[in-house]
Design an enzyme around this catalytic site. Structure first.
Site, PDB file in Angstrom:
ATOM      1  N   ASN A 124       0.867  -1.181   0.000  1.00 10.51           N
ATOM      2  CA  ASN A 124       0.000   0.000   0.000  1.00 10.51           C
ATOM      3  C   ASN A 124       0.902   1.229   0.000  1.00 10.51           C
ATOM      4  OD1 ASN A 124      -1.783   2.055   0.460  1.00 10.51           O
ATOM      5  ND2 ASN A 124      -2.363   1.396   2.540  1.00 10.51           N
ATOM      6  N   LYS A 153       0.118   4.222  -0.286  1.00 11.42           N
ATOM      7  CA  LYS A 153      -0.534   5.425   0.268  1.00 11.42           C
ATOM      8  C   LYS A 153      -0.288   6.619  -0.681  1.00 11.42           C
ATOM      9  CE  LYS A 153      -0.131   3.291   4.747  1.00 11.42           C
ATOM     10  NZ  LYS A 153      -0.005   3.412   6.200  1.00 11.42           N
ATOM     11  N   HIS A 189      -9.382   1.095   5.429  1.00  7.60           N
ATOM     12  CA  HIS A 189      -8.087   1.411   6.041  1.00  7.60           C
ATOM     13  C   HIS A 189      -8.313   2.412   7.172  1.00  7.60           C
ATOM     14  CE1 HIS A 189      -3.996   2.652   6.678  1.00  7.60           C
ATOM     15  NE2 HIS A 189      -3.627   1.575   6.014  1.00  7.60           N
ATOM     16  N   GLU A 229      -6.716   4.903   8.059  1.00  3.14           N
ATOM     17  CA  GLU A 229      -6.525   6.306   7.684  1.00  3.14           C
ATOM     18  C   GLU A 229      -7.804   6.871   7.061  1.00  3.14           C
ATOM     19  OE1 GLU A 229      -2.982   5.561   5.436  1.00  3.14           O
ATOM     20  OE2 GLU A 229      -1.948   5.067   7.295  1.00  3.14           O
ATOM     21  N   GLU A 262      -4.929  -4.781  10.808  1.00  2.00           N
ATOM     22  CA  GLU A 262      -3.939  -3.721  10.952  1.00  2.00           C
ATOM     23  C   GLU A 262      -4.181  -2.986  12.268  1.00  2.00           C
ATOM     24  OE1 GLU A 262      -2.229  -2.567   6.802  1.00  2.00           O
ATOM     25  OE2 GLU A 262      -3.808  -1.179   7.359  1.00  2.00           O
ATOM     26  N   GLY A 283       2.809   2.605  10.760  1.00  2.00           N
ATOM     27  CA  GLY A 283       3.732   3.719  10.588  1.00  2.00           C
ATOM     28  C   GLY A 283       4.472   4.124  11.851  1.00  2.00           C
ATOM     29  N   SER A 330       3.829  -1.755  10.412  1.00  2.00           N
ATOM     30  CA  SER A 330       5.283  -1.818  10.617  1.00  2.00           C
ATOM     31  C   SER A 330       5.870  -3.190  10.304  1.00  2.00           C
ATOM     32  CB  SER A 330       5.645  -1.376  12.042  1.00  2.00           C
ATOM     33  OG  SER A 330       5.263  -0.032  12.237  1.00  2.00           O
TER      34      SER A 330
HETATM   35  P1  13P Z   1       3.253   0.644   7.632  1.00  2.00           P
HETATM   36  O1  13P Z   1       3.754  -0.672   7.045  1.00  2.00           O
HETATM   37  O2  13P Z   1       3.944   1.833   7.094  1.00  2.00           O
HETATM   38  O3  13P Z   1       3.179   0.574   9.110  1.00  2.00           O
HETATM   39  O4  13P Z   1       1.722   0.781   7.111  1.00  2.00           O
HETATM   40  C1  13P Z   1       0.880  -0.297   7.191  1.00  2.00           C
HETATM   41  C2  13P Z   1      -0.360   0.021   6.462  1.00  2.00           C
HETATM   42  O5  13P Z   1      -1.101   0.912   6.840  1.00  2.00           O
HETATM   43  C3  13P Z   1      -0.648  -0.744   5.248  1.00  2.00           C
HETATM   44  O6  13P Z   1      -1.941  -0.514   4.792  1.00  2.00           O
END
Ligand code: 13P
Length: 252
Positions: free
Chosen positions: A9, A11, A97, A99, A169, A175, A215
């Site tokens: 992903n 983003k 997600h 976010e 997640e 992150g 992560s």
């Molecule tokens: P990170 O791997 O940067 O922690 O993000 C995970 C994520 O949100 C994948 O959708």
């Protein structure tokens, strides 16, 4: 045997020219890679989907979108429909997600509509679920995830549910550099599979791919993927570097 998947992903990262380089690097590396039975999925920003599907056509990966609006067409300025993605040969789309739940206030009901509109267009949702830190600290993480699945997925008939990929997640791991331990991941994945089994049946539960995200990187992927109910990962930051992403993709 259920599918093992490593999905990147991206983003809102990479310019067009940077994306072109990264896609080519990943495609070249995949030519040489021993993926065993794993499937690699790239989820770039929407603007780069066409370029990505063009490369994917000649390579060994599938393409996913990061978002859609749950209508085939209409007066929804700025949005992209699943019907548009279908013609581009996009196979997956991330839904739910954290976010998007947080910054765009996406509700369970809205996510349910996204799931339905994707399935109608033969695109598999990668459905994200997971708790925030205070919820885990209050020991509410199982209830939170159960509710997310019940509200946006469990209306589906079994044959449609079979097309869903679930991604656990934990929001506190996204992150942050703080990865869930292999025990925490396995515990939640096994809980999710149990929910699917209760709602549908054991065959459906056994066939559902459940990814871990948060992560996940080249160093910890093998340990996480070795857990019996962890079928791969949804990778954020570490999917932006071809070498590390390939390391993750070959961690089974
Ligand atoms: P990170 O791997 O940067 O922690 O993000 C995970 C994520 O949100 C994948 O959708």
């Amino acid at each position: 045997m259920r599918k093992q998947i490593v999905a990147g992903n991206w983003k809102m990262n990479k310019t067009f020219s940077e994306a072109e380089i990264l896609i080519t690097e990943i495609a070249d590396a995949l030519d040489e890679a021993d993926l065993k039975n794993a499937e690699v999925v790239l989820c770039p920003p929407a603007l780069y989907l066409e370029m990505t599907t063009d490369v994917a056509f000649e390579s060994n990966f599938k393409v996913g979108a990061q978002n859609i609006y749950p209508e085939d067409s209409g007066a929804f300025t700025g949005e992209i429909s699943p019907l548009m993605l279908k013609e581009l040969n996009v196979s997956y789309c991330i839904v739910g997600h954290s976010e998007r739940r947080k910054y765009f206030n996406e509700s369970h009901e809205f996510l349910k509509r996204k799931v339905d509109s994707l399935l109608k267009n033969n695109i598999s949702p990668i459905f994200c679920c997971g708790e925030v830190l205070p919820e885990r600290e209050a020991n509410r993480h199982f209830d939170v995830v159960k509710n997310q699945l019940e509200e946006s997925l469990f209306h589906l008939p079994e044959e449609e549910f079979m097309k869903i990929v679930v991604a656990y997640e934990p929001v506190w791991a996204i992150g942050t550099g703080v990865t869930a331990s292999k025990e925490q991941a396995q515990e939640m994945h096994s809980f999710i599979r149990g929910l699917i089994s209760s709602k549908y049946d054991t065959t459906t539960a056994d066939e559902t791919t459940i990814l871990y995200g948060g992560s996940c990187n080249g160093k910890n992927a093998a340990e996480l993927f070795s857990q019996p109910d962890v079928d791969g990962g949804l990778i954020g930051g570490a999917s932006l570097k071809a070498e590390e992403f390939l390391q993750i993709a070959t961690s089974f």
